[in-house]
Design a protein around this motif. Structure first.
Motif, PDB file in Angstrom:
ATOM      1  N   CYS A  49    -102.026  55.187  45.171  1.00 30.44           N
ATOM      2  CA  CYS A  49    -101.028  55.284  46.240  1.00 30.44           C
ATOM      3  C   CYS A  49    -101.419  56.359  47.249  1.00 30.44           C
ATOM      4  CB  CYS A  49     -99.654  55.573  45.644  1.00 30.44           C
ATOM      5  SG  CYS A  49     -98.979  54.214  44.670  1.00 30.44           S
ATOM      6  N   ALA A  50    -102.004  57.462  46.748  1.00 31.27           N
ATOM      7  CA  ALA A  50    -102.460  58.511  47.657  1.00 31.27           C
ATOM      8  C   ALA A  50    -103.596  58.007  48.553  1.00 31.27           C
ATOM      9  CB  ALA A  50    -102.907  59.732  46.857  1.00 31.27           C
ATOM     10  N   ASP A  55     -92.542  60.407  39.123  1.00 31.87           N
ATOM     11  CA  ASP A  55     -93.954  60.776  39.233  1.00 31.87           C
ATOM     12  C   ASP A  55     -94.321  61.592  37.998  1.00 31.87           C
ATOM     13  OD1 ASP A  55     -96.460  61.656  39.918  1.00 31.87           O
ATOM     14  OD2 ASP A  55     -95.940  62.285  41.944  1.00 31.87           O
ATOM     15  N   ASP A  80    -103.470  58.056  52.595  1.00 30.60           N
ATOM     16  CA  ASP A  80    -104.507  58.683  53.432  1.00 30.60           C
ATOM     17  C   ASP A  80    -105.089  57.686  54.426  1.00 30.60           C
ATOM     18  OD1 ASP A  80    -104.147  61.069  52.124  1.00 30.60           O
ATOM     19  OD2 ASP A  80    -105.822  60.790  50.729  1.00 30.60           O
ATOM     20  N   THR A 137     -97.102  58.930  54.021  1.00 25.81           N
ATOM     21  CA  THR A 137     -96.853  59.697  52.800  1.00 25.81           C
ATOM     22  C   THR A 137     -96.820  58.774  51.590  1.00 25.81           C
ATOM     23  OG1 THR A 137     -94.442  59.497  52.880  1.00 25.81           O
ATOM     24  CG2 THR A 137     -95.441  61.287  54.172  1.00 25.81           C
ATOM     25  N   VAL A 138     -96.939  59.380  50.415  1.00 26.30           N
ATOM     26  CA  VAL A 138     -96.823  58.603  49.179  1.00 26.30           C
ATOM     27  C   VAL A 138     -95.441  57.968  49.078  1.00 26.30           C
ATOM     28  CG1 VAL A 138     -96.822  58.744  46.656  1.00 26.30           C
ATOM     29  CG2 VAL A 138     -98.578  59.936  47.962  1.00 26.30           C
ATOM     30  N   ARG A 171    -100.735  57.041  40.766  1.00 24.09           N
ATOM     31  CA  ARG A 171    -100.449  57.796  41.975  1.00 24.09           C
ATOM     32  C   ARG A 171    -101.704  57.982  42.817  1.00 24.09           C
ATOM     33  NH1 ARG A 171    -100.060  62.472  44.741  1.00 24.09           N
ATOM     34  NH2 ARG A 171     -98.035  62.921  45.690  1.00 24.09           N
ATOM     35  N   ARG A 172    -102.864  58.094  42.169  1.00 24.11           N
ATOM     36  CA  ARG A 172    -104.116  58.274  42.902  1.00 24.11           C
ATOM     37  C   ARG A 172    -104.349  57.110  43.869  1.00 24.11           C
ATOM     38  NH1 ARG A 172    -108.878  61.160  41.971  1.00 24.11           N
ATOM     39  NH2 ARG A 172    -110.767  60.217  42.868  1.00 24.11           N
TER      40      ARG A 172
END
Length: 507
Positions: free
Chosen positions: A293-294, A470, A298, A303-304, A290-291
């Protein structure tokens, strides 16, 4: 008083057929040597801080090194049975069977199973050496291909042994009619704890009630039907018009048919993804951090959820190119996904609401621009289309709905099911379920759940369904498909990694 299936429950019950079974479930990978959540998040964040690259594209888990990690006693079959038996009081329908009413005089009813045998529902299985991902996915494919036994409560659970490093898997399979509504939970959610300590409930001395006879059910259905004249008298006495109720029923039915017709006029692109389904399933999983994807979100101010959809767009583009090299600019795949994924009032939280099986929520239909070659442009188009269509009443969907829920009589369920499948066929190509918040760390019998995958329902006239969970700082994708249409489903796990890496590497 009988406990009758709701109109939606009855719809899913009758939608079962030889080529399509409406069950769903979850796959939980258990690691007795797993670290606590805080330690695990810290170590994973350190490993992905520099590159954001995925650790794995499949269900394989490599336990973190370290002899000082807490070790739970390995859960075994007797302990799992005892845990489930203790928690069944939270989900009483899991000890009930569905009884149909003679001649379809009313919707079926829930009745206690007088011969309930928990050992029938919880089964033990093992993988041959080396117990790799392909073998695990093949076992799950075969389990999910089989229909549930309608003479028993409509669920199964498997304890799967033989995974590397002493890990185990718990697979659940539950009929869709058991989990409709906010209060109805899937069995995987019931057996999980938020801490390593197992909290056992007070002993439940359950005794099945006497099952109603066929004649009793028929008389009860007739009594309900004969109660309508009383409703008429009551309406006249109180100044209400029964005609208004009839008109409301008719208007409700027309609205539902109108909504279906409206979606048909704006139907999904023609695709093998809407080919008639068989009873044989294939299953595959993939995972990305997820990091990472974040970071992508950004960088491109989205958005994710947008990144998740862009990854799926890349996956479907690659699959279509392998299926047919004539993918053209402007080609799309239409998906349906939860409206909460676009609702600005719904924020991702560190705390979880405890649910990873979400069904029956308001949804909307959007298009994935699989014809676009540039991944950055594809991401921008995904975000723009999703934002637009989430606000469009033409694209909103409540999911499959019974055409005449106000009517209790179901004399021709097979005919009604065929009509429903025909009307619902071209609304979209692929259903995508994604959560609105991360799921906090979970344990089964004191063993850490290292990976969690929700297994979606594969409806008739659908060849593929996708979920994204998630969990533990990873976005975990699960794919279930019709093997006759998508025999190459395991390739999608590699496509997930490739789609993620091309988005991460773009500047």
């Amino acid at each position: 008083m009988v406990n009758r299936l709701s109109p939606r429950d009855a719809m899913y019950y009758f939608l079962d057929e030889s080529g399509s079974t409406t069950h769903l479930g979850a796959l939980l990978i258990l690691d007795p040597h797993g670290s606590d959540a805080a330690e695990l998040r810290s170590s994973r964040s350190k490993k992905t801080a520099d590159t954001g690259a995925p650790k794995s594209s499949s269900a394989k888990v490599t336990p973190d090194a370290g002899a000082d990690r807490p070790t739970a006693p390995p859960i075994d079959y007797p302990r799992l049975v005892a845990l489930v038996e203790n928690r069944l009081q939270l989900v009483p329908r899991y000890r009930q069977i569905v009884r149909e009413v003679t001649l379809g005089l009313a919707r079926p009813v829930w009745v206690d199973d007088p011969d309930f045998d928990i050992n029938f529902h919880i089964r033990r299985s093992g993988l041959p050496r080396p117990g790799d991902t392909a073998q695990l996915q093949d076992l799950i494919s075969r389990v999910m291909s089989r229909p549930l036994d309608r003479t028993r409560p409509l669920w199964e659970m498997y304890l799967i042994e033989g995974l590397p490093d002493g890990r185990l898997a718990v697979l659940t399979k539950t009929h869709r009619c058991l989990v409709d509504g906010d209060a109805a939970r899937e069995i995987s959610e019931v057996i999980c704890d938020e801490t390593r300590t197992v909290e056992m409930l007070a002993e439940d001395l359950w005794m099945p009630g006497a099952p109603p006879g066929t004649g009793h059910l028929a008389l009860g259905a007739l009594a309900e039907a004969l109660s309508r004249p009383g409703d008429l008298v009551d309406s006249v006495v109180h100044g209400n018009s029964i005609i208004a109720d009839i008109r409301g029923t008719a208007e409700g039915a027309l609205r539902r048919v109108g909504n279906v017709v409206q979606q048909i006029t704006d139907s999904a692109p023609s695709s093998p993804l809407n080919n008639a389904t068989t009873s044989t399933r294939s299953f595959a999983v993939a995972s990305v951090p997820r990091r990472g994807c974040a970071k992508i979100a950004d960088r491109y101010d989205c958005t994710v959820n947008d990144v998740e959809l862009a990854i799926i767009s890349g996956v479907m583009r690659r699959w279509m190119l392998s299926y047919d090299e004539s993918v053209r600019a402007g080609d799309t795949v239409r998906v349906v996904l939860p409206l909460s994924a676009r609702d600005p009032a719904v924020e991702r939280r560190a705390e979880s609401d405890g649910r990873w099986i979400t069904v029956g929520k308001p949804s909307f239909v959007t298009d994935l621009p699989v014809g676009e070659d540039n991944p950055t442009v594809r991401l921008a188009q995904v975000a723009g289309l999703a934002n637009r269509y989430a606000q469009s009443s033409r694209r909103l969907s409540m999911g499959p709905q019974p055409l005449l829920p106000e009517l209790g009589v179901v004399p021709f369920p097979e005919l009604s099911s065929r009509a429903f499948r025909s009307l619902n066929r071209r609304n979209y190509n692929v259903p995508v379920a994604m959560g609105t918040s991360p799921v906090a760390a979970r344990y089964v019998g004191g063993c850490a759940v290292s990976q969690m995958y929700a297994i979606p329902t594969l409806m008739a006239q659908r060849a593929l369904a996708i979920t994204i969970t998630d969990y533990h700082d990873n976005l975990q994708f699960a794919f279930i498909a019709d093997r006759g249409v998508m025999s190459d489903l395991p390739a999608l796990t590699e496509y997930v990694t490739e789609s993620f890496e091309e988005l991460l590497g773009t500047k």
